[in-house]
Design a protein around this motif. Structure first.
Motif, short mmCIF file in Angstrom:
data_model
loop_
_atom_site.label_atom_id
_atom_site.label_comp_id
_atom_site.label_asym_id
_atom_site.label_seq_id
_atom_site.Cartn_x
_atom_site.Cartn_y
_atom_site.Cartn_z
N GLN A 1 19.61 -18.52 -20.46
CA GLN A 1 18.39 -17.73 -20.30
C GLN A 1 18.71 -16.46 -19.53
O GLN A 1 19.62 -16.45 -18.72
N ARG A 2 17.94 -15.42 -19.79
CA ARG A 2 18.06 -14.23 -18.95
C ARG A 2 17.54 -14.56 -17.56
O ARG A 2 16.52 -15.23 -17.40
N PRO B 1 27.72 -11.46 -18.92
CA PRO B 1 26.43 -11.89 -19.47
C PRO B 1 25.60 -12.71 -18.48
O PRO B 1 26.13 -13.25 -17.50
N HIS B 2 24.32 -12.86 -18.77
CA HIS B 2 23.42 -13.67 -17.95
C HIS B 2 23.90 -15.12 -17.87
O HIS B 2 23.86 -15.75 -16.81
N ALA B 3 24.36 -15.67 -19.01
CA ALA B 3 24.75 -17.09 -19.04
C ALA B 3 25.93 -17.37 -18.11
O ALA B 3 26.02 -18.44 -17.51
N LEU C 1 24.57 -17.54 -14.64
CA LEU C 1 23.78 -18.77 -14.49
C LEU C 1 24.69 -19.98 -14.29
O LEU C 1 24.39 -20.87 -13.48
N ASN C 2 25.81 -20.04 -15.01
CA ASN C 2 26.73 -21.17 -14.83
C ASN C 2 27.28 -21.19 -13.42
O ASN C 2 27.35 -22.24 -12.76
N ARG C 3 27.65 -20.02 -12.91
CA ARG C 3 28.19 -19.92 -11.54
C ARG C 3 27.13 -20.33 -10.51
O ARG C 3 27.41 -21.08 -9.56
N LEU C 4 25.89 -19.88 -10.68
CA LEU C 4 24.83 -20.19 -9.71
C LEU C 4 24.41 -21.66 -9.80
O LEU C 4 24.16 -22.30 -8.77
N THR C 5 24.33 -22.20 -11.02
CA THR C 5 23.93 -23.60 -11.18
C THR C 5 24.94 -24.52 -10.50
O THR C 5 24.57 -25.50 -9.85
#
Length: 874
Positions: free
Chosen positions: A20-21, A201-203, A206-210
């Motif tokens: 997701q963005r 990219p956004h994804a 997001l993987n790094r933050l998750t």
């Protein structure tokens, strides 16, 4: 049958990830914390605090996003050659900056940070290659540096946005015709001499933050995160968006605060920050500062210390646990680069015992949805324990470089089974796998890290060679990450060129390179070569070391005292010589009252070290005062206004009203406490024996010799006459009448070492017989004393020892100093003669063990002798 060799392939945990963005995630989460404070910013110029709630941040960002989209449409702005809509941002860190970044995402574009301090040529290259739709900049920025790129000042953009709708934008309203997956473009140093842009990219973010939220969740008492890292550095991404996508506040720290450890610590304390991301260089600066204020227990609420951007040394990790509490504070070592969203492996260090298992800090294990391969030159996995190049596959990979540059860094994965690992990023780093942990083994090329920034030395070299008067240039890094770190450029001028200085060439580079990449230029007559015809890099580094501040040569620096008032001459000499000794390798000009510490070659790390050295000499100046001073003249005025501890014998002790009393049996507990705290916490030898020595070891030894200490009448305590509190103690023996003590703990190493140094000198060179040699055995001061008070106390005790030795008719005073402070005081102030200067890491114990092997070469033990009578002259 033989066992199957284990190959160096390590896989992180698999986690499903819905792409997701990030701006959409922000909007979806808004209902849970709309009234929470999203940002806190204190303006350094006005001291005004700005706070903004999530609801307000969302609404204002929606208006700005609409203004961006309208501006783009009205001016017919188009995506670049990669089909990316990029918006460059040239702003200092404030609350408005974060609002602009969120607005860019909401518009469907990606943001590209430009540092306002970047050289114009660098900005031109970035804009010409990435072709952003526009540049958004601070009002004070000179917009001519952006050439033909459409530019909006922040005030103009906010005015255009003021009448816009503040509702969330639907996908059909976003910028048309471009890639909506791209979030950020970050430019890094390039091996071709030209910076290159990494497309993230956004994804990937997001993987790094998750992974971060799962592996290191925010604590219940943790409500505020810190945004302090330069936006051009990848660590800023998790600093900003980790908290903001989780409902926490972020504290935006201005650059002027980040550069000043004293003020930075005040911020972190005030807002009860619980975790901090920082490069090891900054960690070293903070530990130096914290060590100067140990009694205050600063930053004890800050539990998570996350190091990335540079290799973390085991010495620095040990220093961390000398200050912080094991089990309560955790040190992390993250590894990665911009191309893999900053971090792809991690190691958790929770105590000193862990460090005993390694000679280096591991870079650890992979994060979620990541595979690390160690491959040989034929792209085959090496065996466990062997060294291979580090390749990364998985969700953390960037989408290549702007304009499709350097395609060889992102390749097809011949080992992939799962399609999500079909691409490999070639890091250019070497690694090995030992006991399940990845170890960093160096670079395959000329890249280094300076304050977290990746710097390719070949880029500096190429920019030097663009100067027509330079025939040859070799760029090297000296002591990367250490206090005396320096990028060095050894330059041979063209034979036909007119004479030029290194400073002239450095100035010419400022138009092409950011400040942190400017080298120290050294003009050479010829380039030394190896027998194979290659440049002898070690010879160049050795020549630099020999010409400057190594053990065998003095620093040659010009000091200009012409503008120093006569009354301040002595203080000025101490100040200038201290500055020269700390940054001697970097100093290429005369030191005068007009000299600026940072222009001389200083930085935030060695500024703290300089302040520490000044305090050791008896001069007190705050870190902020030192950093903020425009020149050495201003520093001279600050330390001369009542902050100097006078060293004249008649005045010794006057500040604290000190009084000396003979040692008594009833003083035992307080004296043992003072000596134990002084030596266990601060002694230079004991640090290498921890945790094998304990505070109780000192108690056992001092208890065993207490009777003789009192009975011989050569020892004393020091009291503050105003409070009658015992604040120091000096323990002395007749060197030829010392009691035999059986030591049954690791402290025996210290005593054996001292006897190894002192014994031959005492027995062969010093006067024979009793009542000839007063052995100054131990001196300790109360840890509650300030740096100034500690110096005063040391002066007072030295004066009392001298009086004692004279009254008892000793021939001289004998002592061994392992502390740089007591070494300096002994040799420079008290007039002791050096009988032996010994490098402690060379000592070999009787059992063949080198107990101080990890000590740096600079750590010395100095055996001193002060003659009192003619009999004592040797």
């Amino acid at each position: 049958m033989g066992s199957i060799p284990q190959l160096s392939i390590v896989k992180g945990q698999h986690r499903d990830l819905k792409s997701q963005r990030l701006s959409k995630i922000f909007e979806v989460n808004l209902t849970s914390w709309s009234t929470n404070t999203a940002m806190i910013y204190n303006c350094p110029r006005t001291s005004k605090q700005n706070q903004i709630t999530y609801e307000d941040l969302n609404a204002k960002s929606n208006r700005i996003a609409r203004a961006i989209i309208r501006e783009s449409a009205q001016r017919f702005l188009k995506p670049n050659q990669d089909n990316d809509s990029i918006i460059a941002v040239c702003m200092e860190p404030t609350d408005k900056l974060v609002m602009i970044l969120l607005s860019i995402w909401k518009s469907g574009a990606a943001y590209l940070p430009l540092e306002p301090s970047f050289p114009t040529n660098r900005i031109h290259h970035i804009l010409n290659e990435s072709k952003p739709l526009m540049v958004i900049c601070d009002d004070i920025v000179d917009t001519t540096i952006f050439q033909k790129t459409h530019t909006l000042r922040i005030s103009d953009l906010l005015h255009k946005a003021s009448t816009m709708d503040d509702n969330n934008l639907s996908d059909c309203k976003l910028l048309p015709f471009s890639n909506k997956d791209l979030a950020i473009v970050l430019y890094t140093s390039g091996s071709t001499g030209i910076p290159k842009g990494v497309r993230i990219p956004h994804a990937v973010i997001l993987n790094r933050l998750t992974w971060q939220w799962e592996q290191f969740p925010y604590m219940a008492e943790e409500s505020i995160g810190v945004f302090k890292t330069a936006l051009t550095f990848v660590d800023s991404v998790s600093e900003i968006w980790g908290p903001l996508l989780y409902g926490m506040s972020i504290l935006v720290i201005p650059k002027v605060i980040t550069k000043d450890p004293e003020r930075l610590v005040e911020y972190l304390e005030k807002y009860k920050i619980r975790r901090l991301v920082l490069v090891p260089t900054l960690l070293r600066s903070l530990l130096l500062y914290l060590g100067m204020n140990k009694n205050q227990q600063l930053l004890y609420d800050l539990k998570y210390w996350i190091c990335s951007g540079e290799p973390l040394s085991i010495t620095l990790a040990k220093s961390f646990y000398e200050y912080f509490q094991e089990g309560h504070h955790t040190l992390f070592n993250f590894y990665g680069s911009t191309e893999v969203m900053g971090d792809v492996t991690y190691f958790i260090c929770e105590n000193r015992n862990q460090l005993a298992n390694f000679d280096r800090i591991p870079i650890g294990i992979p994060i979620n949805n990541t595979i690390i391969y160690l491959l040989d030159q034929d792209y085959r996995p090496v065996k466990n324990g062997e060294i291979g190049e580090i390749f990364v596959a998985g969700y953390n990979l960037a989408a290549g470089y702007v304009n499709g540059r350097d395609e060889h860094r992102f390749i097809e994965n011949p080992l992939a089974v799962d399609s999500k690992y079909s691409k490999l990023y070639r890091t250019g780093d070497f690694g090995s796998l030992n006991n399940g942990y990845l170890m960093y083994e160096g670079r395959t090329d000329s890249q280094i890290k300076i304050r977290g920034h990746r710097v390719d030395l070949s880029e500096i070299e190429k920019n030097l060679l663009r100067l027509e008067y330079i025939e040859k240039a070799v760029v090297l890094c000296y002591h990367a990450g250490e206090i005396d770190q320096a990028i060095l450029a050894f330059v041979k001028l063209d034979d036909d060129s007119k004479p030029r200085t290194g400073l002239h060439i450095e100035s010419a580079l400022k138009d092409a390179l950011p400040t942190y990449m400017i080298p120290q230029v050294i003009i050479i007559d010829k380039v030394p070569l190896l027998v194979n015809g290659k440049v002898d890099r070690q010879a160049l580094l050795k020549s630099y070391e020999n010409a400057n501040n190594n053990e065998d040569s003095e620093i040659i620096i010009d000091y200009d005292y012409s503008d120093v008032p006569e009354s301040l001459q002595i203080i000025a000499e101490d100040l200038f010589e201290t500055v020269g000794s700390v940054i001697g390798r970097s100093t290429r000009t005369t030191l005068s009252v007009k000299s600026n510490f940072y222009e001389l070659g200083g930085n935030s790390l060695n500024s703290i070290y300089t302040v520490t050295k000044l305090r050791e000499k008896g001069y007190f100046i705050g870190i902020s005062e030192f950093i903020g001073a425009k020149n050495l003249g201003e520093i001279l005025k600050k330390i001369s206004k009542g902050n100097v501890i006078e060293m004249e014998e008649d005045d010794v002790g006057s500040t604290l009203n000190l009084k000396a009393y003979p040692l008594r049996h009833e003083d035992r507990e307080i004296v043992i406490e003072i000596i134990t705290e002084s030596f266990y916490e601060k002694a230079d030898l004991e640090q290498w024996l921890k945790p094998d020595i304990l505070p109780s070891d000192y108690y056992d030894i001092l208890t065993a010799v207490w009777g003789p200490l009192v009975e011989k009448g050569l020892s004393f305590i020091v009291k503050n006459g105003d409070t009658n509190e015992t604040i120091a103690a000096a323990l002395n023996f007749d060197a030829r009448d010392e009691p035999a003590v059986e030591v049954n703990n690791k402290m025996v190493i210290i005593f054996d070492f001292l006897e190894y140094l002192e014994g031959p000198i005492r027995d062969n060179y010093l006067p024979k017989g009793l009542n000839k040699i007063l052995h100054s055995f131990m001196m300790g001061t109360d840890q509650k004393l300030s740096a100034q008070e500690n110096i005063v106390c040391m002066h007072f005790m030295e004066s009392e020892v001298l009086k004692l030795a004279k009254s008892k008719k000793f021939a001289g005073i004998f002592t061994t100093n392992t502390s740089p402070l007591t070494q300096q005081l002994g040799g420079d102030v008290y007039g002791y003669k050096t009988l032996l200067d010994y490098q402690v890491n060379k000592y070999v114990h009787s059992d063949g063990w080198r107990p101080f092997a990890k000590a740096p070469d600079s750590q010395r033990a100095i055996v001193h002798w002060k003659a009192i009578s003619d009999e004592g002259r040797i």
